[in-house]
Design a protein around this motif. Structure first.
Motif, PDB file in Angstrom:
ATOM      1  N   MET A  34       0.837  -1.189   0.000  1.00 26.49           N
ATOM      2  CA  MET A  34       0.000   0.000   0.000  1.00 26.49           C
ATOM      3  C   MET A  34       0.874   1.240   0.000  1.00 26.49           C
ATOM      4  O   MET A  34       1.783   1.376   0.803  1.00 26.49           O
ATOM      5  CB  MET A  34      -0.887  -0.003   1.234  1.00 26.49           C
ATOM      6  N   LYS A  35       0.594   2.158  -0.913  1.00 24.80           N
ATOM      7  CA  LYS A  35       1.358   3.395  -0.993  1.00 24.80           C
ATOM      8  C   LYS A  35       0.607   4.489  -0.260  1.00 24.80           C
ATOM      9  O   LYS A  35      -0.607   4.577  -0.314  1.00 24.80           O
ATOM     10  CB  LYS A  35       1.589   3.800  -2.436  1.00 24.80           C
ATOM     11  N   PHE A  36       1.358   5.335   0.400  1.00 25.40           N
ATOM     12  CA  PHE A  36       0.795   6.453   1.132  1.00 25.40           C
ATOM     13  C   PHE A  36       1.154   7.734   0.404  1.00 25.40           C
ATOM     14  O   PHE A  36       2.319   7.993   0.144  1.00 25.40           O
ATOM     15  CB  PHE A  36       1.378   6.481   2.545  1.00 25.40           C
ATOM     16  N   VAL A  37       0.158   8.518   0.027  1.00 28.57           N
ATOM     17  CA  VAL A  37       0.406   9.801  -0.610  1.00 28.57           C
ATOM     18  C   VAL A  37       0.390  10.859   0.476  1.00 28.57           C
ATOM     19  O   VAL A  37      -0.589  11.025   1.196  1.00 28.57           O
ATOM     20  CB  VAL A  37      -0.649  10.120  -1.690  1.00 28.57           C
ATOM     21  N   PHE A  38       1.492  11.559   0.584  1.00 29.09           N
ATOM     22  CA  PHE A  38       1.658  12.584   1.607  1.00 29.09           C
ATOM     23  C   PHE A  38       1.027  13.881   1.126  1.00 29.09           C
ATOM     24  O   PHE A  38       1.366  14.386   0.082  1.00 29.09           O
ATOM     25  CB  PHE A  38       3.161  12.763   1.858  1.00 29.09           C
ATOM     26  N   ARG A  39       0.101  14.397   1.882  1.00 28.45           N
ATOM     27  CA  ARG A  39      -0.544  15.662   1.536  1.00 28.45           C
ATOM     28  C   ARG A  39      -0.082  16.732   2.515  1.00 28.45           C
ATOM     29  O   ARG A  39      -0.236  16.585   3.707  1.00 28.45           O
ATOM     30  CB  ARG A  39      -2.053  15.526   1.567  1.00 28.45           C
ATOM     31  N   CYS A  65       3.096  22.787  -3.314  1.00 24.88           N
ATOM     32  CA  CYS A  65       3.362  21.519  -2.637  1.00 24.88           C
ATOM     33  C   CYS A  65       2.194  20.564  -2.792  1.00 24.88           C
ATOM     34  O   CYS A  65       2.383  19.363  -2.966  1.00 24.88           O
ATOM     35  CB  CYS A  65       3.665  21.750  -1.160  1.00 24.88           C
ATOM     36  N   TYR A  66       0.983  21.079  -2.763  1.00 29.96           N
ATOM     37  CA  TYR A  66      -0.199  20.235  -2.962  1.00 29.96           C
ATOM     38  C   TYR A  66      -0.192  19.665  -4.380  1.00 29.96           C
ATOM     39  O   TYR A  66      -0.485  18.492  -4.584  1.00 29.96           O
ATOM     40  CB  TYR A  66      -1.473  21.042  -2.714  1.00 29.96           C
ATOM     41  N   ASP A  67       0.179  20.502  -5.355  1.00 30.84           N
ATOM     42  CA  ASP A  67       0.205  20.048  -6.738  1.00 30.84           C
ATOM     43  C   ASP A  67       1.232  18.948  -6.980  1.00 30.84           C
ATOM     44  O   ASP A  67       1.049  18.113  -7.859  1.00 30.84           O
ATOM     45  CB  ASP A  67       0.487  21.217  -7.686  1.00 30.84           C
ATOM     46  N   ILE A  68       2.299  18.925  -6.198  1.00 32.49           N
ATOM     47  CA  ILE A  68       3.338  17.924  -6.412  1.00 32.49           C
ATOM     48  C   ILE A  68       3.225  16.749  -5.435  1.00 32.49           C
ATOM     49  O   ILE A  68       4.099  15.905  -5.378  1.00 32.49           O
ATOM     50  CB  ILE A  68       4.744  18.552  -6.301  1.00 32.49           C
ATOM     51  N   ARG A  69       2.149  16.653  -4.736  1.00 27.02           N
ATOM     52  CA  ARG A  69       2.008  15.626  -3.693  1.00 27.02           C
ATOM     53  C   ARG A  69       2.158  14.206  -4.217  1.00 27.02           C
ATOM     54  O   ARG A  69       2.573  13.321  -3.494  1.00 27.02           O
ATOM     55  CB  ARG A  69       0.684  15.766  -2.968  1.00 27.02           C
ATOM     56  N   ASP A  70       1.831  14.002  -5.470  1.00 27.67           N
ATOM     57  CA  ASP A  70       1.903  12.652  -6.018  1.00 27.67           C
ATOM     58  C   ASP A  70       3.333  12.119  -6.134  1.00 27.67           C
ATOM     59  O   ASP A  70       3.535  10.918  -6.202  1.00 27.67           O
ATOM     60  CB  ASP A  70       1.207  12.576  -7.372  1.00 27.67           C
ATOM     61  N   ILE A  71       4.327  13.004  -6.162  1.00 26.52           N
ATOM     62  CA  ILE A  71       5.700  12.515  -6.247  1.00 26.52           C
ATOM     63  C   ILE A  71       6.295  12.241  -4.881  1.00 26.52           C
ATOM     64  O   ILE A  71       7.363  11.676  -4.768  1.00 26.52           O
ATOM     65  CB  ILE A  71       6.611  13.493  -7.019  1.00 26.52           C
ATOM     66  N   ILE A  72       5.600  12.652  -3.849  1.00 26.73           N
ATOM     67  CA  ILE A  72       6.109  12.456  -2.490  1.00 26.73           C
ATOM     68  C   ILE A  72       5.444  11.218  -1.902  1.00 26.73           C
ATOM     69  O   ILE A  72       4.285  11.228  -1.571  1.00 26.73           O
ATOM     70  CB  ILE A  72       5.842  13.692  -1.624  1.00 26.73           C
ATOM     71  N   ARG A  73       6.195  10.185  -1.788  1.00 25.95           N
ATOM     72  CA  ARG A  73       5.658   8.913  -1.308  1.00 25.95           C
ATOM     73  C   ARG A  73       6.569   8.330  -0.248  1.00 25.95           C
ATOM     74  O   ARG A  73       7.759   8.542  -0.254  1.00 25.95           O
ATOM     75  CB  ARG A  73       5.529   7.912  -2.452  1.00 25.95           C
ATOM     76  N   LYS A 118      13.235  16.017  14.191  1.00 31.81           N
ATOM     77  CA  LYS A 118      12.266  16.762  15.008  1.00 31.81           C
ATOM     78  C   LYS A 118      11.104  17.258  14.137  1.00 31.81           C
ATOM     79  O   LYS A 118       9.936  17.164  14.525  1.00 31.81           O
ATOM     80  CB  LYS A 118      12.960  17.940  15.700  1.00 31.81           C
ATOM     81  N   ILE A 119      11.433  17.769  12.950  1.00 30.26           N
ATOM     82  CA  ILE A 119      10.387  18.232  12.037  1.00 30.26           C
ATOM     83  C   ILE A 119       9.473  17.072  11.664  1.00 30.26           C
ATOM     84  O   ILE A 119       8.247  17.194  11.696  1.00 30.26           O
ATOM     85  CB  ILE A 119      11.000  18.858  10.773  1.00 30.26           C
ATOM     86  N   ALA A 120      10.076  15.936  11.327  1.00 28.62           N
ATOM     87  CA  ALA A 120       9.297  14.756  10.936  1.00 28.62           C
ATOM     88  C   ALA A 120       8.356  14.321  12.055  1.00 28.62           C
ATOM     89  O   ALA A 120       7.188  14.015  11.817  1.00 28.62           O
ATOM     90  CB  ALA A 120      10.232  13.617  10.545  1.00 28.62           C
ATOM     91  N   GLU A 121       8.863  14.303  13.275  1.00 32.50           N
ATOM     92  CA  GLU A 121       8.029  13.918  14.421  1.00 32.50           C
ATOM     93  C   GLU A 121       6.889  14.891  14.629  1.00 32.50           C
ATOM     94  O   GLU A 121       5.748  14.487  14.862  1.00 32.50           O
ATOM     95  CB  GLU A 121       8.888  13.842  15.689  1.00 32.50           C
ATOM     96  N   GLU A 122       7.169  16.179  14.549  1.00 30.33           N
ATOM     97  CA  GLU A 122       6.136  17.208  14.764  1.00 30.33           C
ATOM     98  C   GLU A 122       5.041  17.156  13.698  1.00 30.33           C
ATOM     99  O   GLU A 122       3.881  17.384  14.000  1.00 30.33           O
ATOM    100  CB  GLU A 122       6.772  18.604  14.779  1.00 30.33           C
ATOM    101  N   LEU A 123       5.447  16.874  12.451  1.00 31.86           N
ATOM    102  CA  LEU A 123       4.483  16.872  11.355  1.00 31.86           C
ATOM    103  C   LEU A 123       3.898  15.492  11.071  1.00 31.86           C
ATOM    104  O   LEU A 123       2.981  15.358  10.269  1.00 31.86           O
ATOM    105  CB  LEU A 123       5.127  17.433  10.086  1.00 31.86           C
ATOM    106  N   GLY A 124       4.448  14.463  11.713  1.00 28.64           N
ATOM    107  CA  GLY A 124       3.926  13.119  11.540  1.00 28.64           C
ATOM    108  C   GLY A 124       4.224  12.505  10.180  1.00 28.64           C
ATOM    109  O   GLY A 124       3.393  11.791   9.622  1.00 28.64           O
ATOM    110  N   VAL A 125       5.410  12.809   9.639  1.00 29.84           N
ATOM    111  CA  VAL A 125       5.824  12.269   8.347  1.00 29.84           C
ATOM    112  C   VAL A 125       7.248  11.731   8.466  1.00 29.84           C
ATOM    113  O   VAL A 125       7.896  11.888   9.492  1.00 29.84           O
ATOM    114  CB  VAL A 125       5.753  13.351   7.237  1.00 29.84           C
ATOM    115  N   SER A 126       7.738  11.126   7.396  1.00 29.15           N
ATOM    116  CA  SER A 126       9.093  10.571   7.419  1.00 29.15           C
ATOM    117  C   SER A 126      10.134  11.666   7.161  1.00 29.15           C
ATOM    118  O   SER A 126       9.825  12.732   6.616  1.00 29.15           O
ATOM    119  CB  SER A 126       9.232   9.490   6.355  1.00 29.15           C
ATOM    120  N   ILE A 163      10.381  15.045   4.547  1.00 27.79           N
ATOM    121  CA  ILE A 163      10.894  16.369   4.938  1.00 27.79           C
ATOM    122  C   ILE A 163      11.970  16.799   3.953  1.00 27.79           C
ATOM    123  O   ILE A 163      11.970  17.931   3.467  1.00 27.79           O
ATOM    124  CB  ILE A 163      11.429  16.352   6.386  1.00 27.79           C
ATOM    125  N   TRP A 164      12.890  15.887   3.632  1.00 27.57           N
ATOM    126  CA  TRP A 164      13.954  16.201   2.684  1.00 27.57           C
ATOM    127  C   TRP A 164      13.371  16.602   1.328  1.00 27.57           C
ATOM    128  O   TRP A 164      13.821  17.567   0.704  1.00 27.57           O
ATOM    129  CB  TRP A 164      14.884  14.993   2.545  1.00 27.57           C
TER     130      TRP A 164
END
Length: 87
Positions: free
Chosen positions: A1-6, A78-86, A27-35, A39-40
């Protein structure tokens, strides 16, 4: 299952605030709940948009200079490019 980050406006504001203060990717990843990879990727996109961000190992990221565009314009891009962030 792939997760699309929004990345919504609130997360963008929080990211930019944390970058302004200077903080680690972990720290940023933990605060925002992403990997750290997401973030990179977001920081890479911000750099493409004209943000100057320093990155130092074992120190973290720090916003040096931002372009003359609104955070909401950045969030829209960033919303427009969300599909490349997985995870």
């Amino acid at each position: 299952m792939k997760f699309v980050f929004r990345f919504d406006d609130d997360k963008m504001l929080k990211l930019l605030d944390m970058l302004n203060k200077g903080t680690s990717g972990q720290k940023i990843a933990e605060e925002l709940g992403v990997s750290r990879t997401n973030i990179w990727k977001m920081i890479s996109k911000l750099k493409e948009l004209g943000y100057e961000i320093s990155a130092k190992r074992r120190v973290g990221y720090k916003l040096i200079r931002s372009p003359d565009i609104s955070v909401y314009e950045v969030a829209r891009v960033c919303y427009d490019i969300r599909d490349i962030i997985r995870e």
